[in-house]
Each structure stands twice: as C-alpha cells, then as structure tokens.
Design a protein around this motif. Structure first.
Motif, short mmCIF file in Angstrom:
data_model
loop_
_atom_site.label_atom_id
_atom_site.label_comp_id
_atom_site.label_asym_id
_atom_site.label_seq_id
_atom_site.Cartn_x
_atom_site.Cartn_y
_atom_site.Cartn_z
N ARG A 50 0.79 -1.22 0.03
CA ARG A 50 0.00 -0.02 0.07
C ARG A 50 0.82 1.02 -0.04
O ARG A 50 0.57 2.19 -0.73
CB ARG A 50 -0.82 0.00 1.10
CG ARG A 50 -2.31 -0.49 0.95
CD ARG A 50 -3.30 -0.26 1.91
NE ARG A 50 -3.14 0.54 3.05
CZ ARG A 50 -2.95 -0.35 4.12
NH1 ARG A 50 -2.87 -1.82 4.09
NH2 ARG A 50 -2.70 0.24 5.25
N ALA A 81 2.49 1.71 -3.64
CA ALA A 81 1.21 2.27 -4.35
C ALA A 81 0.90 3.48 -4.27
O ALA A 81 0.74 4.50 -5.20
CB ALA A 81 0.09 1.53 -4.34
N LEU A 82 1.07 4.25 -2.93
CA LEU A 82 0.54 5.55 -2.61
C LEU A 82 1.60 6.40 -3.03
O LEU A 82 1.54 7.52 -3.43
CB LEU A 82 0.26 5.59 -0.74
CG LEU A 82 -0.19 6.89 -0.39
CD1 LEU A 82 -1.39 7.54 -0.95
CD2 LEU A 82 -0.21 6.83 1.06
N ALA A 108 3.86 5.97 -5.34
CA ALA A 108 3.97 5.93 -6.79
C ALA A 108 3.05 7.00 -7.30
O ALA A 108 3.20 7.97 -8.07
CB ALA A 108 3.96 4.62 -7.45
N GLU A 109 1.76 6.96 -6.65
CA GLU A 109 0.70 7.59 -7.29
C GLU A 109 0.92 9.28 -6.83
O GLU A 109 0.91 9.93 -7.79
CB GLU A 109 -0.64 7.30 -6.40
CG GLU A 109 -1.93 8.04 -6.76
CD GLU A 109 -2.97 7.88 -5.82
OE1 GLU A 109 -3.61 8.72 -5.41
OE2 GLU A 109 -2.98 6.57 -5.44
N ARG A 110 1.55 9.45 -5.58
CA ARG A 110 1.57 10.87 -5.24
C ARG A 110 2.83 11.41 -6.08
O ARG A 110 2.71 12.75 -6.38
CB ARG A 110 1.97 10.86 -3.59
CG ARG A 110 0.83 10.37 -2.83
CD ARG A 110 0.12 11.72 -2.68
NE ARG A 110 -1.23 11.34 -1.82
CZ ARG A 110 -1.40 11.36 -0.67
NH1 ARG A 110 -0.51 11.88 0.34
NH2 ARG A 110 -2.52 11.14 0.02
N GLY A 129 3.84 10.72 -9.14
CA GLY A 129 3.51 10.74 -10.53
C GLY A 129 4.63 9.25 -11.13
O GLY A 129 4.87 9.44 -12.33
N GLU A 157 5.07 5.04 -12.10
CA GLU A 157 4.44 3.82 -12.27
C GLU A 157 4.51 2.85 -11.03
O GLU A 157 3.55 2.28 -10.57
CB GLU A 157 4.86 3.28 -13.41
CG GLU A 157 4.15 2.06 -13.88
CD GLU A 157 4.56 1.30 -15.19
OE1 GLU A 157 4.78 0.26 -15.16
OE2 GLU A 157 4.88 2.14 -16.24
N ARG A 158 5.77 2.87 -10.37
CA ARG A 158 6.10 1.96 -9.38
C ARG A 158 6.88 2.81 -8.14
O ARG A 158 7.53 3.78 -8.62
CB ARG A 158 6.87 0.66 -9.80
CG ARG A 158 6.11 -0.37 -10.65
CD ARG A 158 4.89 -0.81 -10.00
NE ARG A 158 5.19 -1.69 -9.01
CZ ARG A 158 5.04 -2.76 -8.73
NH1 ARG A 158 4.40 -3.51 -9.85
NH2 ARG A 158 5.40 -3.29 -7.47
N GLU A 197 0.10 10.70 3.98
CA GLU A 197 -1.32 11.17 3.94
C GLU A 197 -1.26 12.51 4.77
O GLU A 197 -2.07 13.42 4.59
CB GLU A 197 -2.20 10.16 4.52
CG GLU A 197 -2.37 9.03 3.52
CD GLU A 197 -3.18 7.91 3.90
OE1 GLU A 197 -3.57 6.90 3.25
OE2 GLU A 197 -3.29 7.62 5.23
#
Length: 200
Positions: free
Chosen positions: A40, A43-44, A46-48, A50, A52-53, A106
């Motif tokens: 988790r 993934a978080l 990578a998302e924040r 920008g 892929e991993r 977060e």
C-alpha cells in the motif's frame, strides 16, 4: 531551560497516530511481496509522485546505494528489489514501518505550511537583529545564516538552549513539526542575548 532544537527535521518523533498504525499494521513477508502495508505504501508513493512504481527502502543511504547500482540494468524494479536485499533491506514484516510511512504521506503535507511559516518568521527575526540572512532564499523550512565565527556562534547558542547545525561555513536552522509555537520567538530572544553578549 527549554531546549529549542533546530538542527534538523529528522529529529521529529512518530506521532501517537503513527505509533498506533505501526502497532496495528497488517504484515506479511515483504521479500516475497506479501506485506500488504508495504504494498500500500509503495502504491501510494508512486501515485503521489507520479511514477508507475515505487520501492520502500528503509534509509536514505540504502536508497542512494540502490540508485547507484541501478545505473545500468534494464529490469529496474526486479534489480532494485535484489539490491535492496543484498544491502540488508530484505525485511520480512516491514509493514510495521510502512504503516508510519503511509501516515506520513497522508498527513505530513498538512504540517508543511506551518514549518515554512516558522522558518520565514525565524529568518525575518534574524534579519531584524542585523544578521546576514538571504530572505529570498527562504522557501521551505531551512534558514541559512552567515556569521564570522560559525562554531563560536553555535556554541554560544547551545549554551543558551538553542541547537542549530552547520553546513560548510554557514549556520543552518531547520523548523519541524515537533516545535512549539513559542519556540521561534524564544530562539530569537536567545540569539539576541548572544549578540548583546559578544564583543563589538
């Protein structure tokens, strides 16, 4: 005497919420990719950011070493995980630390504005005291100060309960979440006291 520690933002301690998340973290074997909390966090991140991993690494030093070793391989993720394990980062139930990392991603950004405002207040206060601070350069939570005798200045501050760092020939003050609202005015009072005690 209350100590005001402005050496680094790495001095902050886990919040009660982080400690709770760590105690309650769901864990698995991260070497096999089975720690759900680490997964988790990756993934978080990578998302924040920008990407892929992302890969959870337990220290900045290990991250730098893995980055250097990755300079050539094409299969970056698999090689990064292999290098992390070779460098001692093949943790099993790493979710305990990853849980704190998730909360940091977060919740942490909410506190950055306060850190930056405290740094700005510190820089402006030092400037008003006649010290060489480049106000234009204060954009985050770090304030650099030019003084003739940085080591002597640091020792004088330490004797007055203010800790700061040194980077090359400059002093560095770093604001962070664990500071109280009154710490910046208190630090400035102590800097002023030091200035008044020094020979002119």
């Amino acid at each position: 005497m209350r100590l005001v520690d402005l050496r680094s933002d790495t001095l902050t301690r886990p919040t009660p919420a982080m400690r709770k998340a760590m105690a309650e973290a769901e864990v698995g074997d991260d070497v096999y990719g089975e720690d759900p909390t680490v997964n988790r966090l990756e993934a978080l991140a990578a998302e924040r950011l920008g990407f892929e991993r992302a890969l959870f690494l337990p220290s900045g030093t290990m991250a730098n070493q893995v980055a250097l070793l990755l300079h050539l391989p094409k299969e970056l993720e698999a090689e990064a995980r292999r290098y992390r394990k070779l460098l001692g980062g093949g943790w099993r139930q790493a979710g305990v630390l990853a849980a704190a990392g998730i909360l940091a991603l977060e919740e942490g950004p909410k506190h950055l504005r306060r850190d930056h405002e405290m740094a700005r207040a510190l820089a402006e206060g030092l400037f008003r005291l006649g010290l060489a601070v480049d106000l234009e350069a204060v954009e985050t939570n770090m304030v650099y100060l030019e003084v003739e005798d940085p080591e002597g200045f640091l020792q004088g501050l330490r004797a007055r309960g203010v800790l700061a760092g040194r980077v090359g020939g400059r002093m560095r003050f770093v604001t962070h979440r664990d500071l109280m609202d009154e710490d910046i005015p208190l630090a400035l009072e102590r800097v002023q006291d030091l200035l008044h005690s020094r020979p002119r």
